[in-house]
Structures are given as structure tokens and as C-alpha cells.
Design a protein around this motif. Structure first.
Motif, PDB file in Angstrom:
ATOM      1  N   GLY A   1     -11.022 -72.385  25.481  1.00 40.44           N
ATOM      2  CA  GLY A   1     -11.804 -71.739  24.433  1.00 40.44           C
ATOM      3  C   GLY A   1     -12.774 -72.720  23.791  1.00 40.44           C
ATOM      4  O   GLY A   1     -13.612 -73.328  24.459  1.00 40.44           O
ATOM      5  N   ARG A   2     -12.656 -72.874  22.464  1.00 41.11           N
ATOM      6  CA  ARG A   2     -13.542 -73.786  21.734  1.00 41.11           C
ATOM      7  C   ARG A   2     -13.000 -75.208  21.688  1.00 41.11           C
ATOM      8  O   ARG A   2     -13.505 -76.042  20.946  1.00 41.11           O
ATOM      9  CB  ARG A   2     -13.756 -73.289  20.300  1.00 41.11           C
ATOM     10  CG  ARG A   2     -14.579 -72.007  20.228  1.00 41.11           C
ATOM     11  CD  ARG A   2     -14.954 -71.694  18.801  1.00 41.11           C
ATOM     12  NE  ARG A   2     -15.776 -72.718  18.188  1.00 41.11           N
ATOM     13  CZ  ARG A   2     -17.094 -72.839  18.367  1.00 41.11           C
ATOM     14  NH1 ARG A   2     -17.736 -72.001  19.155  1.00 41.11           N
ATOM     15  NH2 ARG A   2     -17.760 -73.794  17.745  1.00 41.11           N
ATOM     16  N   LYS A   3     -11.987 -75.490  22.463  1.00 46.81           N
ATOM     17  CA  LYS A   3     -11.448 -76.842  22.530  1.00 46.81           C
ATOM     18  C   LYS A   3     -12.060 -77.595  23.703  1.00 46.81           C
ATOM     19  O   LYS A   3     -12.393 -77.007  24.743  1.00 46.81           O
ATOM     20  CB  LYS A   3      -9.921 -76.812  22.647  1.00 46.81           C
ATOM     21  CG  LYS A   3      -9.215 -76.207  21.440  1.00 46.81           C
ATOM     22  CD  LYS A   3      -7.720 -76.255  21.603  1.00 46.81           C
ATOM     23  CE  LYS A   3      -7.024 -75.615  20.409  1.00 46.81           C
ATOM     24  NZ  LYS A   3      -7.293 -76.350  19.165  1.00 46.81           N
ATOM     25  N   LEU A   4     -12.206 -78.901  23.549  1.00 45.38           N
ATOM     26  CA  LEU A   4     -12.753 -79.773  24.575  1.00 45.38           C
ATOM     27  C   LEU A   4     -11.741 -80.868  24.891  1.00 45.38           C
ATOM     28  O   LEU A   4     -10.874 -81.183  24.067  1.00 45.38           O
ATOM     29  CB  LEU A   4     -14.078 -80.392  24.103  1.00 45.38           C
ATOM     30  CG  LEU A   4     -15.182 -79.414  23.664  1.00 45.38           C
ATOM     31  CD1 LEU A   4     -16.364 -80.175  23.107  1.00 45.38           C
ATOM     32  CD2 LEU A   4     -15.631 -78.544  24.830  1.00 45.38           C
ATOM     33  N   TRP A   5     -11.865 -81.458  26.074  1.00 43.30           N
ATOM     34  CA  TRP A   5     -10.932 -82.517  26.447  1.00 43.30           C
ATOM     35  C   TRP A   5     -11.694 -83.770  26.860  1.00 43.30           C
ATOM     36  O   TRP A   5     -12.813 -83.718  27.358  1.00 43.30           O
ATOM     37  CB  TRP A   5     -10.007 -82.069  27.574  1.00 43.30           C
ATOM     38  CG  TRP A   5     -10.693 -81.649  28.837  1.00 43.30           C
ATOM     39  CD1 TRP A   5     -11.197 -80.417  29.129  1.00 43.30           C
ATOM     40  CD2 TRP A   5     -10.974 -82.464  29.977  1.00 43.30           C
ATOM     41  NE1 TRP A   5     -11.763 -80.395  30.362  1.00 43.30           N
ATOM     42  CE2 TRP A   5     -11.637 -81.635  30.926  1.00 43.30           C
ATOM     43  CE3 TRP A   5     -10.718 -83.782  30.310  1.00 43.30           C
ATOM     44  CZ2 TRP A   5     -12.046 -82.103  32.164  1.00 43.30           C
ATOM     45  CZ3 TRP A   5     -11.115 -84.261  31.540  1.00 43.30           C
ATOM     46  CH2 TRP A   5     -11.779 -83.428  32.447  1.00 43.30           C
ATOM     47  N   CYS A   6     -11.066 -84.886  26.593  1.00 41.17           N
ATOM     48  CA  CYS A   6     -11.644 -86.204  26.887  1.00 41.17           C
ATOM     49  C   CYS A   6     -10.938 -86.773  28.110  1.00 41.17           C
ATOM     50  O   CYS A   6      -9.700 -86.921  28.111  1.00 41.17           O
ATOM     51  CB  CYS A   6     -11.486 -87.141  25.689  1.00 41.17           C
ATOM     52  SG  CYS A   6     -12.136 -88.810  25.972  1.00 41.17           S
ATOM     53  N   GLY A   7     -11.690 -87.089  29.137  1.00 41.28           N
ATOM     54  CA  GLY A   7     -11.104 -87.648  30.347  1.00 41.28           C
ATOM     55  C   GLY A   7     -10.630 -89.071  30.171  1.00 41.28           C
ATOM     56  O   GLY A   7      -9.771 -89.533  30.927  1.00 41.28           O
ATOM     57  N   ASN A   8     -11.143 -89.789  29.183  1.00 44.04           N
ATOM     58  CA  ASN A   8     -10.740 -91.170  28.959  1.00 44.04           C
ATOM     59  C   ASN A   8      -9.473 -91.254  28.117  1.00 44.04           C
ATOM     60  O   ASN A   8      -8.534 -91.989  28.442  1.00 44.04           O
ATOM     61  CB  ASN A   8     -11.879 -91.934  28.282  1.00 44.04           C
ATOM     62  CG  ASN A   8     -11.588 -93.418  28.159  1.00 44.04           C
ATOM     63  OD1 ASN A   8     -10.815 -93.968  28.937  1.00 44.04           O
ATOM     64  ND2 ASN A   8     -12.224 -94.070  27.205  1.00 44.04           N
TER      65      ASN A   8
ATOM     66  N   ARG B   1     -13.679 -78.511  18.943  1.00 40.19           N
ATOM     67  CA  ARG B   1     -15.054 -79.018  18.867  1.00 40.19           C
ATOM     68  C   ARG B   1     -15.602 -78.978  17.448  1.00 40.19           C
ATOM     69  O   ARG B   1     -16.434 -79.814  17.070  1.00 40.19           O
ATOM     70  CB  ARG B   1     -15.964 -78.226  19.802  1.00 40.19           C
ATOM     71  CG  ARG B   1     -16.124 -76.767  19.485  1.00 40.19           C
ATOM     72  CD  ARG B   1     -17.052 -76.109  20.482  1.00 40.19           C
ATOM     73  NE  ARG B   1     -18.349 -76.746  20.496  1.00 40.19           N
ATOM     74  CZ  ARG B   1     -19.178 -76.746  21.532  1.00 40.19           C
ATOM     75  NH1 ARG B   1     -18.817 -76.127  22.651  1.00 40.19           N
ATOM     76  NH2 ARG B   1     -20.349 -77.339  21.463  1.00 40.19           N
ATOM     77  N   ASP B   2     -15.166 -78.018  16.618  1.00 37.81           N
ATOM     78  CA  ASP B   2     -15.643 -77.952  15.239  1.00 37.81           C
ATOM     79  C   ASP B   2     -15.144 -79.135  14.428  1.00 37.81           C
ATOM     80  O   ASP B   2     -15.886 -79.725  13.637  1.00 37.81           O
ATOM     81  CB  ASP B   2     -15.207 -76.638  14.598  1.00 37.81           C
ATOM     82  CG  ASP B   2     -15.755 -75.429  15.338  1.00 37.81           C
ATOM     83  OD1 ASP B   2     -16.805 -75.576  15.989  1.00 37.81           O
ATOM     84  OD2 ASP B   2     -15.132 -74.354  15.263  1.00 37.81           O
ATOM     85  N   ARG B   3     -13.872 -79.495  14.623  1.00 41.75           N
ATOM     86  CA  ARG B   3     -13.329 -80.648  13.893  1.00 41.75           C
ATOM     87  C   ARG B   3     -13.948 -81.948  14.398  1.00 41.75           C
ATOM     88  O   ARG B   3     -14.175 -82.879  13.629  1.00 41.75           O
ATOM     89  CB  ARG B   3     -11.806 -80.667  14.045  1.00 41.75           C
ATOM     90  CG  ARG B   3     -11.134 -79.382  13.576  1.00 41.75           C
ATOM     91  CD  ARG B   3      -9.623 -79.468  13.740  1.00 41.75           C
ATOM     92  NE  ARG B   3      -9.004 -78.171  13.566  1.00 41.75           N
ATOM     93  CZ  ARG B   3      -8.675 -77.643  12.407  1.00 41.75           C
ATOM     94  NH1 ARG B   3      -8.901 -78.308  11.292  1.00 41.75           N
ATOM     95  NH2 ARG B   3      -8.103 -76.445  12.337  1.00 41.75           N
ATOM     96  N   VAL B   4     -14.205 -82.011  15.689  1.00 43.87           N
ATOM     97  CA  VAL B   4     -14.870 -83.194  16.241  1.00 43.87           C
ATOM     98  C   VAL B   4     -16.252 -83.367  15.623  1.00 43.87           C
ATOM     99  O   VAL B   4     -16.654 -84.480  15.254  1.00 43.87           O
ATOM    100  CB  VAL B   4     -14.961 -83.070  17.778  1.00 43.87           C
ATOM    101  CG1 VAL B   4     -15.891 -84.129  18.346  1.00 43.87           C
ATOM    102  CG2 VAL B   4     -13.586 -83.202  18.400  1.00 43.87           C
ATOM    103  N   ALA B   5     -16.993 -82.272  15.497  1.00 48.56           N
ATOM    104  CA  ALA B   5     -18.332 -82.351  14.911  1.00 48.56           C
ATOM    105  C   ALA B   5     -18.273 -82.812  13.462  1.00 48.56           C
ATOM    106  O   ALA B   5     -19.100 -83.626  13.025  1.00 48.56           O
ATOM    107  CB  ALA B   5     -19.022 -80.985  15.005  1.00 48.56           C
TER     108      ALA B   5
END
Length: 424
Positions: free
Chosen positions: A332-339, A346-350
Motif C-alpha cells: 500500500g502506502r508503505k515503502l521498503w529499504c533494500g539496505n 511514506r507519510d511518516r518518512v516525508a
């Protein structure tokens, strides 16, 4: 302590008497005469317009206070028209439509009444409500002007407030369904999905009208549009009031991103559906920014406005390692970091990235100490060292406005390990 001038308006309803109604009509005609003279002579400056119009307004039976204010209002309308022409638009001939009365001269507030001049040596008193009297009686508050419309009275008030010496920054990420506020220590998310429902219901009601009379349809459309705007503004008022209140309590400067022109991404022909474009075009991101800015200024809280270049990639950059985050339809609106092998909203990241970039801008622009000179926008001190980054302590659920430290057990870990997601 360096201070600034904060402005705000307090509004109330009133019953319009005949004398005030006559003055409002006269004020509207004076404003339109000034606009006509300004268009003929291609003028928009207050000084030149006053020299040409003041003698022409002598034919109106009105106190001189209102003549000066009518010239000032006409100058503002002409200046806005000139700005539109400079941008390449061809506006229609401007004129004042609604009767109103504006003045910053000659009025007095005595015995709970707003006394305004209606003729030479004669005044009319408008009763003020308890709320209005309570607001204007606060220490340091001054009434600068009043505005009368057909059924409302607005008082422009001001006060000198000292600038708060901020300890850190907090980023505000504006989205269609929420406002996310956060920094390296904590994040909060305020639900605004009700505004989307209000816009959808208003659109359905307007679409159900089948009248062929254009005048009736325009009146009904304006009525429901104003009702929707008032309801959305009230919801935003409650949220922005809490955001500014928490920021003042924690002494954190507010960081906002520049998202002007975002509506051009949702124009017809860009690949989105009609309903999606309508939903995005009903997004009141400008109203949220306006409310945050004037409320923060009223308390002396600095607001940092970052440019589009400063905020590029703020919602897709990992706040831990800086790598670009990857998307997945399953998240959904979540993203993942490969590192880092973690999943983040994504909203909290922004919000966290906006707070950091605003902090860096302050650190570069401020003097070394408060005593060396007045700050440009705020003075940001180094915060206390934090043992762990906030990303590890943020609650992952969509909440209204609760802090994550108060979340129930089982919901404290916002980040999800990537291996857990891929395994099932």
C-alpha cells in the motif's frame, strides 16, 4: 527579545439595520467608481488613485473615513488584476458585487458596543458577543479595523509577540487523507478522511440536480460549495490548532513544503480517471498551510517554508541511510529499504525528512548565538542526544492524533523487517 506583529480576525453575526445597509451600498458604489477611474487611467497605486478619486467621491453622502477605505480597497482590486495580466491571464473587468463596509478609522469600542460613524456627529452601536469581547480584551490585543457584510462582522486584531527560541524542528506532510507531523523523536498522524467523504457527498448532491435554469443551478451549486468549504475548514481548524499547540509546548519550529502547482499533475489527459481528478482537485492543502501559518505567528512560533528543490524526494528517501525506498503493491502506502531491510510508511518518512532538511537550513542561516543579532526566522539549538532513531519507535497504525508512546502493546513497532513481509 525580537518580536513580530501577528494578525488575526474574530467574526460574529449581527442583524443589519437600515442605516448600516445604506452605508454599505454607498461604499460599494464608491469602490466601483474608484475602480472605473483606475482602469481609465491605468493606475493601481494607492497614492495616485487617491489624488484622482478623492474629489470625485465628494458627491456621496458618507463620512470621509469610508471614502479613504473605498480608495484603498479599489487599489487592492486593481493591483490583483495587474498581477493576473502580468502572469498572462486576461481577467474580466473587476467590480465590487456584494455590499460591505470596511474601515480602519473613526470607530470606537465602548460598553460592549462597536460604535461606527454613520453621519457627521452621529454614530451607531453594534453589540459585540461575549466571545468577541473576550478575545479583544486579552493583554496586548489591539483592534485595527472592522469589516461589515450583510450578516457578519469581522474585527481585525493584532498583537506584538516575542519569537519563540526553538529547540528543534518538526515537519508537516500534507496528504489527501491525513496530516502527518514528526521529527527524529516522534511522529503523529491526524486523520482527514472525513474531508474526502464531505467532498464526495457534495459532488453527488450537485450531480443530482436536473434543473435547466442556469441561474437556479448556479445558486444551488454556490450554496453547497460554501457549505462544503465551511465544514472542511472547521475540520482543518481543529487539527491545525492541535498541531500548533503541541509545537508551541515543545518549542519546535514547523517546516512546510512547497506543493504549489500540484494540481497540474491531475489535469485532464494525464491518465487519471475523472473521479480521481475530482477528488484530488478538492484537496484543501492551501487552507491547511494558511491556518498553520497564521496560528503559529500568533504565538511567535517560526514557520520554515522549503522550496521544491529542498523537498525533492522527501517521501522516498530512507531517513536512516538515505537510500531510495522501493514500492510494492502488497504494502500500500508503505515503502521498503533494500539496505536497511525495513518497511516504513511514506507519510511518516516525508515528515521526518522535512524536519531534518528544515533543521539544516536553519543551522546554515542562523548566527552562532542569540545575542549576536536577531534571527531571520528562528533560533534552533542542538537537541539532547537520542539513543535510538524515531523510526524504531513509531506506531504503524493509522491514528487520529495520539502519541505513539501511548499506543497499546503489540502496536509499538512501526517498522517491519523485510524478511517477515516476503515470507508471508
Amino acid at each position: 527579545m525580537v518580536g513580530l506583529l501577528a494578525l488575526k480576525a474574530v467574526k460574529q453575526n449581527y442583524s443589519r439595520p437600515i442605516e448600516v445597509a445604506r452605508l454599505m451600498e454607498v461604499f460599494k458604489r464608491m469602490t466601483n467608481d474608484c475602480i472605473r477611474i483606475g482602469l481609465v487611467n491605468n493606475l493601481c497605486s494607492l497614492r495616485k488613485l487617491s489624488m484622482l478619486c478623492y474629489n470625485q467621491l465628494g458627491q456621496y453622502d458618507s463620512p470621509s473615513y469610508y471614502k479613504l477605505c473605498a480608495i484603498s480597497r479599489a487599489a487592492g482590486i486593481l493591483a490583483a488584476r495587474k498581477k493576473s495580466v502580468r502572469r498572462g491571464f486576461q481577467p474580466k473587468t473587476p467590480y465590487a458585487v456584494k455590499p460591505q463596509l470596511v474601515s480602519c478609522y473613526g470607530f470606537k469600542i465602548r460598553n460592549g458596543l462597536l460604535e461606527i460613524p454613520v453621519a457627521r456627529g452621529r454614530r451607531f452601536g453594534i453589540p459585540l458577543t461575549k466571545h468577541t469581547l473576550h478575545v479583544i480584551s486579552r493583554p496586548g490585543v489591539k483592534v485595527r479595523s472592522f469589516t461589515l457584510t450583510c450578516n457578519s462582522l469581522s474585527l481585525c486584531i493584532s498583537r506584538d509577540v516575542p519569537i519563540i527560541r526553538c529547540l528543534s524542528t518538526v515537519g508537516v506532510d500534507r496528504n489527501l487523507r491525513n496530516l502527518t507531523v514528526g521529527n527524529d523523536r516522534e511522529t503523529r498522524q491526524y486523520d482527514l478522511s472525513e474531508t474526502v467523504r464531505i467532498a464526495r457527498v457534495s459532488t453527488d448532491i450537485v450531480a443530482s440536480f436536473k434543473r435547466n435554469d442556469v441561474r437556479i443551478r448556479s445558486t444551488l451549486f454556490s450554496k453547497h460549495g460554501a457549505r462544503r468549504a465551511h465544514r472542511v475548514s472547521h475540520l482543518l481548524h481543529n487539527v491545525t490548532k492541535r498541531i500548533v499547540g503541541v509545537a508551541v509546548e515543545q518549542r519546535t519550529a514547523i517546516v512546510l513544503e512547497n506543493i504549489e502547482g500540484i494540481r497540474s499533475l491531475y489535469r485532464q489527459g494525464n491518465g487519471q480517471g475523472r473521479k480521481y481528478r475530482g477528488r484530488m482537485n478538492c484537496w484543501s492543502f492551501g487552507e491547511a498551510q494558511r491556518q498553520i501559518e497564521y496560528k503559529a505567528r500568533w504565538f511567535g512560533l517560526p514557520v520554515i517554508r522549503l522550496s521544491k528543490g529542498d523537498t525533492r524526494g522527501s517521501s522516498v528517501a530512507c531517513p536512516r541511510c538515505g537510500e531510495r525506498l522501493q514500492s510494492d503493491k502488497r504494502l500500500g502506502r508503505k515503502l521498503w529499504c533494500g539496505n536497511c531491510r525495513i518497511v516504513m510508511d511514506r507519510d511518516r518518512v516525508a515528515a521526518v525528512n522535512l524536519a531534518r532538511r528544515g533543521r539544516l537550513r536553519f543551522d546554515r542561516s542562523q548566527p552562532k548565538s542569540w545575542a549576536q543579532g536577531p534571527p531571520g526566522e528562528a533560533m534552533v539549538e542542538e537537541p539532547e542526544p537520542v539513543r535510538e532513531t524515531v523510526i524504531l519507535k513509531v506506531d504503524g497504525g493509522k491514528i487520529d492524533s495520539h502519541e505513539h508512546n501511548d499506543a497499546p502493546k503489540g502496536h509499538q513497532n512501526h517498522l517491519i523487517h523485510l524478511d517477515d513481509v516476503t515470507d508471508g
